[in-house]
Design a protein around this motif. Structure first.
Motif, mmCIF file in Angstrom:
data_model
loop_
_atom_site.group_PDB
_atom_site.id
_atom_site.type_symbol
_atom_site.label_atom_id
_atom_site.label_comp_id
_atom_site.label_asym_id
_atom_site.label_seq_id
_atom_site.Cartn_x
_atom_site.Cartn_y
_atom_site.Cartn_z
ATOM 1 N N UNK A 145 0.821 -1.212 0.000
ATOM 2 C CA UNK A 145 0.000 0.000 0.000
ATOM 3 C C UNK A 145 0.852 1.258 0.000
ATOM 4 N N UNK A 146 1.970 1.229 0.750
ATOM 5 C CA UNK A 146 2.848 2.398 0.810
ATOM 6 C C UNK A 146 3.496 2.663 -0.543
ATOM 7 N N UNK A 147 3.895 1.583 -1.227
ATOM 8 C CA UNK A 147 4.513 1.754 -2.550
ATOM 9 C C UNK A 147 3.522 2.358 -3.536
ATOM 10 N N UNK A 152 3.086 6.003 -2.762
ATOM 11 C CA UNK A 152 4.204 6.812 -3.236
ATOM 12 C C UNK A 152 4.097 7.060 -4.737
ATOM 13 N N UNK A 153 3.736 6.004 -5.485
ATOM 14 C CA UNK A 153 3.572 6.170 -6.933
ATOM 15 C C UNK A 153 2.469 7.172 -7.237
ATOM 16 N N UNK A 154 1.363 7.081 -6.475
ATOM 17 C CA UNK A 154 0.280 8.040 -6.677
ATOM 18 C C UNK A 154 0.742 9.453 -6.340
ATOM 19 N N UNK A 194 4.641 9.685 0.788
ATOM 20 C CA UNK A 194 4.340 9.473 2.201
ATOM 21 C C UNK A 194 4.892 8.139 2.634
ATOM 22 N N UNK A 195 5.148 8.006 3.922
ATOM 23 C CA UNK A 195 5.602 6.734 4.477
ATOM 24 C C UNK A 195 4.627 6.322 5.560
ATOM 25 N N UNK A 196 4.480 5.051 5.741
ATOM 26 C CA UNK A 196 3.565 4.540 6.765
ATOM 27 C C UNK A 196 4.369 3.772 7.791
ATOM 28 N N UNK A 197 3.982 3.911 9.021
ATOM 29 C CA UNK A 197 4.723 3.293 10.097
ATOM 30 C C UNK A 197 3.798 2.472 10.983
ATOM 31 N N UNK A 198 4.263 1.311 11.421
ATOM 32 C CA UNK A 198 3.474 0.460 12.314
ATOM 33 C C UNK A 198 4.226 0.249 13.603
#
Length: 270
Positions: free
Chosen positions: A208-210, A213-215, A228-232
């Motif tokens: 989803x993060x990739x 980023x492409x979007x 954007x980056x996503x963190x868990x």
């Protein structure tokens, strides 16, 4: 593999094995290999590779006659320890492990066990994706991160179990990317169900993060948007463009006494 304390003893073992192959036609190469793998290992060693009795017999005869050829090899060990390295995303290929799955029940059982857990997290059965026909819709899923990472994890775990059944065990386990999770599970850090949930969640988040980023890159070209980056899990360290996956993310899939922090960077921070 044959091993002995001296070169003379190794030669004697090779002669004995050759005699057994000639005298007992019922022996097959796989049975011989499994039996030898379970024996003690000494310094002088001979390795022969063959898919049937005749190939194995040819390798042994050649070595005894002084005309050894690949894939046979012999020598004296010089100590050292064994490490298994588990690779990360990018090592996948369509049909990986198919012949191992058909040939070795140990491999098939381990692979199926991982699939049984991972399939609870995926829309398509993992085995059907890994063994899909080239050009099919399922085949295209293998290069999507949410399937790539569980697929590599399943293959790596199955390979480990297969080598263990032959008596080949490592002193160290190391891995890259999703291979780190395979190493952690096989070292006893995670149970298989926990590891499978974590691998599946990691693949979903990274996929989803990739795409995000492409979007974002496409949006910037149109005059808006940003990577954007996503963190868990874990506290925010002030990284720009990051947000927590919250309670629905990876943290709920990990034992409460185990801390796992995953940071997914999807692009430069410019």
């Amino acid at each position: 593999m044959l091993s002995a304390r001296t070169s003379a003893a190794l030669t004697a073992q090779a002669e004995n094995l050759l005699g057994a192959l000639d005298g007992r036609p019922g022996y097959d190469a796989a049975s011989v290999g499994r039996a030898l793998a379970a024996r003690s290992r000494f310094e002088h060693r001979l390795v022969c590779w063959g898919t049937d009795r005749e190939a194995l017999r040819e390798q042994l005869t050649g070595w005894l006659d002084g005309r050894a050829s690949a894939p046979s090899a012999s020598g004296v060990t010089s100590g050292g320890r064994t490490a298994f390295l588990f690779s990360g995303q990018g090592a996948q290929r369509l049909g990986m492990g198919r012949e191992l799955y058909r040939t070795f029940p140990v491999y098939a059982d381990a692979f199926d066990e991982v699939c049984a857990h991972v399939d609870l997290e995926l829309r398509r059965p993992l085995r059907e994706v890994v063994f899909a026909a080239e050009g099919s819709e399922d085949a295209g899923l293998l290069d999507r991160t949410e399937y790539t990472q569980p697929a590599l994890f399943a293959v790596e775990v199955a390979l480990f179990r297969l080598f263990a059944s032959w008596g080949v065990t490592p002193d160290y386990l190391i891995g890259h990317s999703v291979g780190e999770l395979a190493a952690a599970h096989l070292a006893g850090v995670f149970t298989l169900p926990d590891a499978c949930r974590l691998v599946a969640a990691r693949g979903r988040l990274m996929g989803a993060a990739a795409r995000q980023w492409c979007d974002g890159r496409a949006g910037r070209r149109r005059g808006g948007g940003a990577p954007a980056a996503r963190r868990a899990g874990g506290p925010d360290r002030g990284g720009r463009g990051q947000r927590s996956a919250g309670d629905g993310g990876v943290r709920r899939h990990v034992r409460s006494r185990t801390r796992v922090r995953i940071l997914l960077r999807t692009g430069p921070e410019d």
